[in-house]
Motif scaffolding. Structure first.
Motif, PDB file in Angstrom:
ATOM      1  N   GLU A  21      95.624   2.187 -18.893  1.00 49.00           N
ATOM      2  CA  GLU A  21      96.138   0.646 -19.436  1.00 49.00           C
ATOM      3  C   GLU A  21      97.180  -0.055 -19.007  1.00 49.00           C
ATOM      4  O   GLU A  21      97.396  -0.970 -18.742  1.00 49.00           O
ATOM      5  CB  GLU A  21      96.611   1.071 -20.933  1.00 49.00           C
ATOM      6  N   THR A  51      96.069  -5.489 -24.666  1.00 54.43           N
ATOM      7  CA  THR A  51      96.347  -4.411 -23.908  1.00 54.43           C
ATOM      8  C   THR A  51      97.700  -3.909 -24.010  1.00 54.43           C
ATOM      9  O   THR A  51      97.986  -2.919 -24.120  1.00 54.43           O
ATOM     10  CB  THR A  51      95.830  -4.544 -22.662  1.00 54.43           C
ATOM     11  N   GLN A  54      97.787  -2.213 -27.010  1.00 50.51           N
ATOM     12  CA  GLN A  54      97.200  -0.677 -26.976  1.00 50.51           C
ATOM     13  C   GLN A  54      98.070   0.361 -26.347  1.00 50.51           C
ATOM     14  O   GLN A  54      97.761   1.513 -26.710  1.00 50.51           O
ATOM     15  CB  GLN A  54      95.959  -1.027 -26.022  1.00 50.51           C
TER      16      GLN A  54
END
Ligand SMILES: [Fe+2]
Ligand SMILES: [Fe+2]
Length: 163
Positions: A21, A51, A54
């Motif tokens: 990520e 992201t 995330q």
């Protein structure tokens, strides 16, 4: 270090995903700059924001489990996927053809992430880490919807313009 338990396997995969990520966070702004179609630019910019969330979820998932910490290691798979995408950008002029290539490269990344988070959710459930599973399932949903959005963009107009 040898992996000796499902918990250690889970931790290793979570650490790899953290690296993946982070890498895609650095790649998405470049992909947005390389894209031509405003809808594709917007899709990459939107997914960059997701992201970043995330990455926070990975921390939250780790924090929800006692005695575990994210390790520093590199996702070689993500590194290669990003490199392939960069090579595609280098090999094309800005326009519909490059956009079609960018969508293909981005969908490879999303499919990789869908597989990764699917496994992480399954492992978290088996280990009884219910909170971590819920957190990671949110990300899995985002990766799937990003993949759907890219599929629609490809079908709607970008690939037609490229053809
Ligand atoms: Fe992701
Ligand atoms: Fe993603």
């Amino acid at each position: 270090m040898k992996i000796a338990s499902p918990q250690e396997l889970f931790m290793r995969m979570l650490s790899e995903t953290n690296s993946a990520e982070k890498q895609i966070t650095r790649a998405l702004p470049k992909m947005a700059r390389a894209a031509d179609d405003p809808k594709l630019v917007e899709a990459f910019e939107h997914h960059l924001e997701e992201t970043q969330g995330q990455l926070e979820r990975i921390e939250q998932a780790a924090d929800s489990i006692p005695d575990i910490r994210i390790k520093r290691l590199k996702s070689h798979a993500m590194e290669s996927l990003i490199q392939e995408g960069e090579e595609l950008v280098d090999a094309t002029e800005k326009g519909p053809l490059r956009d079609a290539g960018l969508i293909a490269a981005a969908q490879k990344v999303e499919h990789f992430e869908i597989a990764t988070y699917g496994t992480l959710c399954e492992l978290a459930e088996q280990l009884g880490h219910t909170k971590a599973k819920e957190i990671l399932a949110e990300t899995l949903k985002e990766e799937k919807s990003t993949d759907d959005k890219l599929s629609k963009l490809a079908k709607q107009d970008i690939n037609k313009k490229a053809g």
